[in-house]
Design a protein around this motif. Structure first.
Motif, PDB file in Angstrom:
ATOM      1  N   LEU A 169       0.831  -1.206   0.000  1.00 50.25           N
ATOM      2  CA  LEU A 169       0.000   0.000   0.000  1.00 50.25           C
ATOM      3  C   LEU A 169       0.863   1.252   0.000  1.00 50.25           C
ATOM      4  N   LEU A 170       1.916   1.255   0.828  1.00 46.81           N
ATOM      5  CA  LEU A 170       2.814   2.409   0.889  1.00 46.81           C
ATOM      6  C   LEU A 170       3.496   2.636  -0.457  1.00 46.81           C
ATOM      7  N   VAL A 171       3.886   1.535  -1.120  1.00 48.23           N
ATOM      8  CA  VAL A 171       4.508   1.645  -2.445  1.00 48.23           C
ATOM      9  C   VAL A 171       3.524   2.228  -3.460  1.00 48.23           C
ATOM     10  N   ALA A 172       2.295   1.670  -3.477  1.00 50.50           N
ATOM     11  CA  ALA A 172       1.296   2.130  -4.437  1.00 50.50           C
ATOM     12  C   ALA A 172       0.953   3.607  -4.197  1.00 50.50           C
ATOM     13  N   TRP A 173       0.847   3.992  -2.928  1.00 50.57           N
ATOM     14  CA  TRP A 173       0.547   5.389  -2.580  1.00 50.57           C
ATOM     15  C   TRP A 173       1.601   6.334  -3.143  1.00 50.57           C
ATOM     16  N   PHE A 174       2.837   6.037  -2.898  1.00 46.19           N
ATOM     17  CA  PHE A 174       3.905   6.932  -3.340  1.00 46.19           C
ATOM     18  C   PHE A 174       4.033   6.926  -4.866  1.00 46.19           C
TER      19      PHE A 174
END
Length: 405
Positions: A395-400
């Motif tokens: 999720l953190l990867v997709a967000w950034f």
């Protein structure tokens, strides 16, 4: 407790700085003497027993240096020993290991997701790996294999690769890199303490007694000194590796560590060849660059580390992302117990590096670091103490990634 925490943090700073100062002194003398040794030249009319000489200019003056391969005919009046730089570097490094990794073992040394163990067991295992590393190295050097520099080098490198892999199955990625560096540094310092200085003392004792020194002691010491020279650059990287989560916190961290050794050896080979006036092997830089590109690729291979992203400088872009509400919940639940004005995690009294992750603005301003430390690598949380999941990291990867487009 607050006063003790402040004292401990300053103690850590003092030990780190001492380690930096002593290591600079050791590395400087090591690099200088190897360069000097490789640059020696012979000429007619040199004193009996002199192997070579070198003229150097520095600091407004000229230096005329001569080397005796075994020893001069008699003891000189003044003799300078180069050993305390090595000893002080190892002692300060071990002190730093105790202050940071043993006192903070539950955060920085032990990862239950890698191998569940108690703090005492983790510390004993750490000490054992450092000691065994030196014993294995020393036995290989003293074996018949030690007579072949190339064969010894290949076997030692194979052993280092195995150790790198093994350490990542014992400790956190950060601690695995640090221990690989500690094992190598112990080998280097033990070479000085256990081999080089004792051999030199034997030669000195023979001179004082009027005996002719055996040249084998100088030959053995030179081999160990050359090993130290080639190991220096990999050790420097490993000791600083906690600043590079994409190196130690990814799936193939042990391969990355192994390739770093090769890069360090290639760079030292270039300078050693130049100092010996044996050519200009520029191919070593190309090979090092190729290996570095491979390291970058290895850090992005795992499925939660996909794609290359260019970070946006506008924090509001990350707040406006559709993923942000879920990201905020993840960060508040997994990170803010430490990264807050008043940390709630036991033993943490100040937000690490002053990073606050308890407001929307604070989270958005640290988007890139969250992405690197907890998204593209597993560096944070330390030892995954808050049990962040692969889904949350994705999720953190997709967000950034999406916000940065």
């Amino acid at each position: 407790m607050m006063d003790f925490a402040i004292f401990w943090d300053w103690l850590s700073f003092a030990v780190r700085w001492l380690h930096v100062v002593t290591s600079i002194a050791w590395i400087g003398s090591s690099f200088y003497f190897v360069a000097l040794d490789l640059g020696l030249r012979q000429r007619p009319g040199m004193p009996a027993g002199a192997f070579g000489e070198e003229w150097q200019v520095h600091g407004g003056g000229f230096y005329h240096i001569q080397k005796y391969l075994v020893a001069p005919a008699e003891m000189p009046e003044h003799l300078t020993w180069f050993k305390w730089e090595s000893y002080a570097t190892w002692l300060s490094g071990f002190a730093m290991l105790c202050v940071v990794y043993y006192a903070g073992a539950d955060l920085f040394l032990i990862d239950p997701n890698v191998l569940a163990m108690s703090v005492p067991v983790g510390i004993l295992l750490s000490l054992a790996t450092i000691g065994v590393g030196w014993v294995v190295y020393d036995l290989l050097c003293r074996s018949p294999l030690g007579k072949s520099d190339t064969g010894l080098m290949l076997v030692l490198y194979g052993a280092l690769v195995f150790i790198a892999w093994g350490l990542t199955h014992l400790f956190t990625g950060r601690a695995a890199f640090l221990h690989l560096g500690a094992i190598t540094a112990t080998i280097m310092s033990a070479n000085v303490f256990m081999v080089i200085i004792p051999n030199q003392k034997i030669v000195v004792a023979d001179l004082i007694a009027g005996r002719k020194p055996d040249p084998k002691y100088g030959k053995i010491a030179k081999q160990r000194s050359l090993h130290n020279n080639y190991l220096t650059l990999p050790v420097l990287f490993l000791m600083l590796s906690n600043h590079y989560p994409l190196a130690f916190g990814t799936e193939f961290n042990w391969v990355i560590a192994s390739l770093v050794f090769v890069i360090g050896v290639l760079i030292r080979h270039y300078f050693n060849t130049m100092h010996a006036r044996k050519g200009n092997p520029t191919w070593t830089w190309l090979a090092a660059a190729v290996l570095f590109v491979i390291i970058i690729w290895l850090s992005t291979v795992p499925k939660v580390l996909t794609g290359e992203v260019k970070a946006s400088s506008a924090a509001q872009v990350y707040v406006a992302s559709a993923h942000f509400p879920a990201v905020r919940d993840t960060v508040l639940g997994r990170c803010s117990m430490c990264h807050a004005r008043e940390p709630s995690y036991e033993g943490i009294y100040h937000a690490p590096k002053g990073v606050m992750l308890e407001t929307d603005a604070g989270i958005a301003e640290q988007a890139r670091e969250i992405y690197l430390q907890a998204g593209r690598s597993h560096a944070m949380p330390p030892a995954n103490v808050t049990h962040i999941t692969d889904k949350e990291r994705a999720l953190l990867v997709a967000w950034f990634e999406e916000a940065g487009k």
